[in-house]
Design a protein around this motif. Sequence first.
Motif, PDB file in Angstrom:
ATOM      1  N   ASN A 280       0.829  -1.194   0.000  1.00 51.64           N
ATOM      2  CA  ASN A 280       0.000   0.000   0.000  1.00 51.64           C
ATOM      3  C   ASN A 280       0.872   1.255   0.000  1.00 51.64           C
ATOM      4  O   ASN A 280       1.988   1.254   0.513  1.00 51.64           O
ATOM      5  CB  ASN A 280      -0.906   0.019   1.235  1.00 51.64           C
ATOM      6  CG  ASN A 280      -1.764  -1.215   1.340  1.00 51.64           C
ATOM      7  OD1 ASN A 280      -2.234  -1.741   0.326  1.00 51.64           O
ATOM      8  ND2 ASN A 280      -1.977  -1.709   2.553  1.00 51.64           N
ATOM      9  N   ALA A 281       0.334   2.327  -0.548  1.00 56.09           N
ATOM     10  CA  ALA A 281       1.022   3.614  -0.551  1.00 56.09           C
ATOM     11  C   ALA A 281       0.136   4.653   0.129  1.00 56.09           C
ATOM     12  O   ALA A 281      -1.022   4.839  -0.261  1.00 56.09           O
ATOM     13  CB  ALA A 281       1.347   4.056  -1.967  1.00 56.09           C
ATOM     14  N   THR A 282       0.696   5.311   1.158  1.00 57.24           N
ATOM     15  CA  THR A 282      -0.025   6.348   1.887  1.00 57.24           C
ATOM     16  C   THR A 282       0.793   7.630   1.828  1.00 57.24           C
ATOM     17  O   THR A 282       1.925   7.676   2.316  1.00 57.24           O
ATOM     18  CB  THR A 282      -0.264   5.948   3.351  1.00 57.24           C
ATOM     19  OG1 THR A 282      -0.994   4.730   3.398  1.00 57.24           O
ATOM     20  CG2 THR A 282      -1.039   7.036   4.079  1.00 57.24           C
ATOM     21  N   LEU A 283       0.222   8.670   1.217  1.00 58.74           N
ATOM     22  CA  LEU A 283       0.900   9.952   1.071  1.00 58.74           C
ATOM     23  C   LEU A 283       0.104  11.021   1.816  1.00 58.74           C
ATOM     24  O   LEU A 283      -1.097  11.204   1.561  1.00 58.74           O
ATOM     25  CB  LEU A 283       1.023  10.349  -0.398  1.00 58.74           C
ATOM     26  CG  LEU A 283       2.117   9.682  -1.238  1.00 58.74           C
ATOM     27  CD1 LEU A 283       1.871   8.186  -1.405  1.00 58.74           C
ATOM     28  CD2 LEU A 283       2.234  10.357  -2.601  1.00 58.74           C
ATOM     29  N   THR A 284       0.786  11.715   2.725  1.00 63.85           N
ATOM     30  CA  THR A 284       0.152  12.757   3.522  1.00 63.85           C
ATOM     31  C   THR A 284       0.965  14.032   3.372  1.00 63.85           C
ATOM     32  O   THR A 284       2.157  14.054   3.678  1.00 63.85           O
ATOM     33  CB  THR A 284       0.082  12.350   5.007  1.00 63.85           C
ATOM     34  OG1 THR A 284      -0.634  11.107   5.127  1.00 63.85           O
ATOM     35  CG2 THR A 284      -0.622  13.420   5.819  1.00 63.85           C
ATOM     36  N   GLY A 285       0.321  15.087   2.870  1.00 70.46           N
ATOM     37  CA  GLY A 285       1.055  16.326   2.615  1.00 70.46           C
ATOM     38  C   GLY A 285       0.346  17.545   3.143  1.00 70.46           C
ATOM     39  O   GLY A 285      -0.887  17.630   3.135  1.00 70.46           O
ATOM     40  N   PHE A 286       1.151  18.508   3.607  1.00 71.17           N
ATOM     41  CA  PHE A 286       0.652  19.763   4.148  1.00 71.17           C
ATOM     42  C   PHE A 286       1.281  20.914   3.381  1.00 71.17           C
ATOM     43  O   PHE A 286       2.504  21.091   3.399  1.00 71.17           O
ATOM     44  CB  PHE A 286       0.993  19.879   5.639  1.00 71.17           C
ATOM     45  CG  PHE A 286       0.429  18.770   6.485  1.00 71.17           C
ATOM     46  CD1 PHE A 286      -0.819  18.888   7.068  1.00 71.17           C
ATOM     47  CD2 PHE A 286       1.152  17.596   6.672  1.00 71.17           C
ATOM     48  CE1 PHE A 286      -1.338  17.865   7.841  1.00 71.17           C
ATOM     49  CE2 PHE A 286       0.642  16.563   7.440  1.00 71.17           C
ATOM     50  CZ  PHE A 286      -0.611  16.690   8.018  1.00 71.17           C
ATOM     51  N   THR A 309      -3.524  -0.603  -2.235  1.00 71.80           N
ATOM     52  CA  THR A 309      -4.423   0.451  -1.763  1.00 71.80           C
ATOM     53  C   THR A 309      -3.658   1.762  -1.725  1.00 71.80           C
ATOM     54  O   THR A 309      -2.574   1.848  -1.140  1.00 71.80           O
ATOM     55  CB  THR A 309      -4.951   0.127  -0.350  1.00 71.80           C
ATOM     56  OG1 THR A 309      -5.691  -1.098  -0.402  1.00 71.80           O
ATOM     57  CG2 THR A 309      -5.857   1.245   0.153  1.00 71.80           C
ATOM     58  N   ILE A 310      -4.220   2.793  -2.331  1.00 75.97           N
ATOM     59  CA  ILE A 310      -3.589   4.113  -2.388  1.00 75.97           C
ATOM     60  C   ILE A 310      -4.406   5.067  -1.524  1.00 75.97           C
ATOM     61  O   ILE A 310      -5.621   5.186  -1.689  1.00 75.97           O
ATOM     62  CB  ILE A 310      -3.553   4.668  -3.823  1.00 75.97           C
ATOM     63  CG1 ILE A 310      -2.948   3.644  -4.797  1.00 75.97           C
ATOM     64  CG2 ILE A 310      -2.790   5.988  -3.856  1.00 75.97           C
ATOM     65  CD1 ILE A 310      -1.535   3.287  -4.531  1.00 75.97           C
ATOM     66  N   THR A 311      -3.723   5.772  -0.604  1.00 72.37           N
ATOM     67  CA  THR A 311      -4.383   6.758   0.241  1.00 72.37           C
ATOM     68  C   THR A 311      -3.633   8.080   0.123  1.00 72.37           C
ATOM     69  O   THR A 311      -2.428   8.150   0.381  1.00 72.37           O
ATOM     70  CB  THR A 311      -4.398   6.315   1.712  1.00 72.37           C
ATOM     71  OG1 THR A 311      -5.042   5.040   1.822  1.00 72.37           O
ATOM     72  CG2 THR A 311      -5.139   7.322   2.576  1.00 72.37           C
ATOM     73  N   LEU A 312      -4.361   9.123  -0.273  1.00 72.61           N
ATOM     74  CA  LEU A 312      -3.792  10.465  -0.372  1.00 72.61           C
ATOM     75  C   LEU A 312      -4.505  11.361   0.625  1.00 72.61           C
ATOM     76  O   LEU A 312      -5.729  11.509   0.574  1.00 72.61           O
ATOM     77  CB  LEU A 312      -3.952  11.033  -1.777  1.00 72.61           C
ATOM     78  CG  LEU A 312      -3.405  10.197  -2.946  1.00 72.61           C
ATOM     79  CD1 LEU A 312      -3.632  10.938  -4.263  1.00 72.61           C
ATOM     80  CD2 LEU A 312      -1.938   9.880  -2.756  1.00 72.61           C
ATOM     81  N   ASN A 313      -3.742  11.994   1.528  1.00 70.87           N
ATOM     82  CA  ASN A 313      -4.278  12.920   2.507  1.00 70.87           C
ATOM     83  C   ASN A 313      -3.586  14.265   2.315  1.00 70.87           C
ATOM     84  O   ASN A 313      -2.383  14.382   2.540  1.00 70.87           O
ATOM     85  CB  ASN A 313      -4.015  12.422   3.935  1.00 70.87           C
ATOM     86  CG  ASN A 313      -4.604  11.050   4.192  1.00 70.87           C
ATOM     87  OD1 ASN A 313      -5.796  10.846   4.033  1.00 70.87           O
ATOM     88  ND2 ASN A 313      -3.765  10.105   4.589  1.00 70.87           N
ATOM     89  N   GLY A 314      -4.318  15.257   1.867  1.00 69.48           N
ATOM     90  CA  GLY A 314      -3.707  16.554   1.589  1.00 69.48           C
ATOM     91  C   GLY A 314      -4.393  17.689   2.303  1.00 69.48           C
ATOM     92  O   GLY A 314      -5.623  17.735   2.386  1.00 69.48           O
TER      93      GLY A 314
END
Length: 327
Positions: A280-286, A309-314
Amino acid sequence: TKSYGVLINSGADVTAGGIGTINITGNGGNNLNNQNYGVHITGAGSMVTTNSGSITVLGEGGDGNNGNQNRGVYVLTGGVIKAGGTASVTVTGNGGNGSNGANHGVDVSNTGALISSSGGNVIVTGNGGAGGQFTNGVFVNAGGAISAELTGTITVNGLSGNANGGDHGVQVTGTNSQITAAGGLITINGTGQSALSQSNGIMVLSSGAIKNIGNGNIILTGYASNNSNISGGIYVQSNGKIETVNGNIYMTGYGNGGTLTQNYGIWIYQNGIVNAGTGNATLTGFGGDASDIWNIGVSVSTGTITGDTITLNGTGGGGSASSGDNY
C-alpha cells in the motif's frame, strides 16, 4: 589546494578481521580555497571493510571561506565502506563553510561509490554546511549508493545547509543512484533550511531511486525550509522512483513557510514514480504558508502512484495574506 582529515585512495584497503571494529574520525583543514574534506574515500579498490565488526565514520568539513566542496564525508568513484556479517555501519558528516557552496554533509557520488552492510543496520547522518548554493545534508549522486543486504535496515537523516538556494536535506539524483534495502525497513528524514528558493526536505530525481526489493517498508518524512519558496517536503520528479515489492510506502511532507509561492507538502511530477508493488502507498502532505499561490498538500502532475491500496491525505496551505490557488 586540498586539505583532508583522512584520505583513503588509489586502491588502499583498510580491513578489520575477526570481530574487530573500525573507527575513523577526520577533520578537514581550513584552506582558504576548495575541498577541505573531513573523510575522503575514493578510487576503485579503495575500501573500508570488516569481517563481522562495526564501522563508525565521522567527518567534519573544514572552512575554506573563499571556496567550495568542504564536505564532511565524501565517498567517490569506487570508494567503499562496508561492514561484514550483521555488523552495523554508522556514517556521520558535517559540511564546512565555503562561499561557493557544495558543502555537503555526506556525499556518495559516481559509479561504485558505496556505503553498505552485509546484513547489519546502516545509519547515515549528514548536516550541510554554510555558504554558496547546492549544499545538501546527504547527497547520493551519479551512480552512488547506500544499501543494506538481508534484513539490515537503513536510516538516513539529512539537514541541508543554510546557504543560498538549491539546498536539500536528502537528495538522490542520477541513473543508478540508489538507497536500497533487501527487506529491512528504510527510514529517511530530510529537512531543508535555506533562506532562498528550492530547499526541499527529500528530493528524488533524474532516475535516482529509493527502493526496498524485499518485503520491507519505506517511510519518508520531509520538511521544506521555513524560509524559502518553490520548496517541498518531498519532491519526486524526472523519473525519480520510490519503490517497494511487497512492502508499504509511507510519505509525509510539510511545505512549511515561505516568502512567495509553491511550497508543496508532496509533489510527484515530470514522470516521478511511487510504486508500492503489492503493498500500500499512503501519502500525507501539508501545503506551506507562503504569501502567494500553489501551497498544495499533495500534487500529482504527470507522475504516477501505484500499489494495492492508495491513500492520499492533503491539506492546502496559504498564509493570511495569500491569494490564488492553495489546495
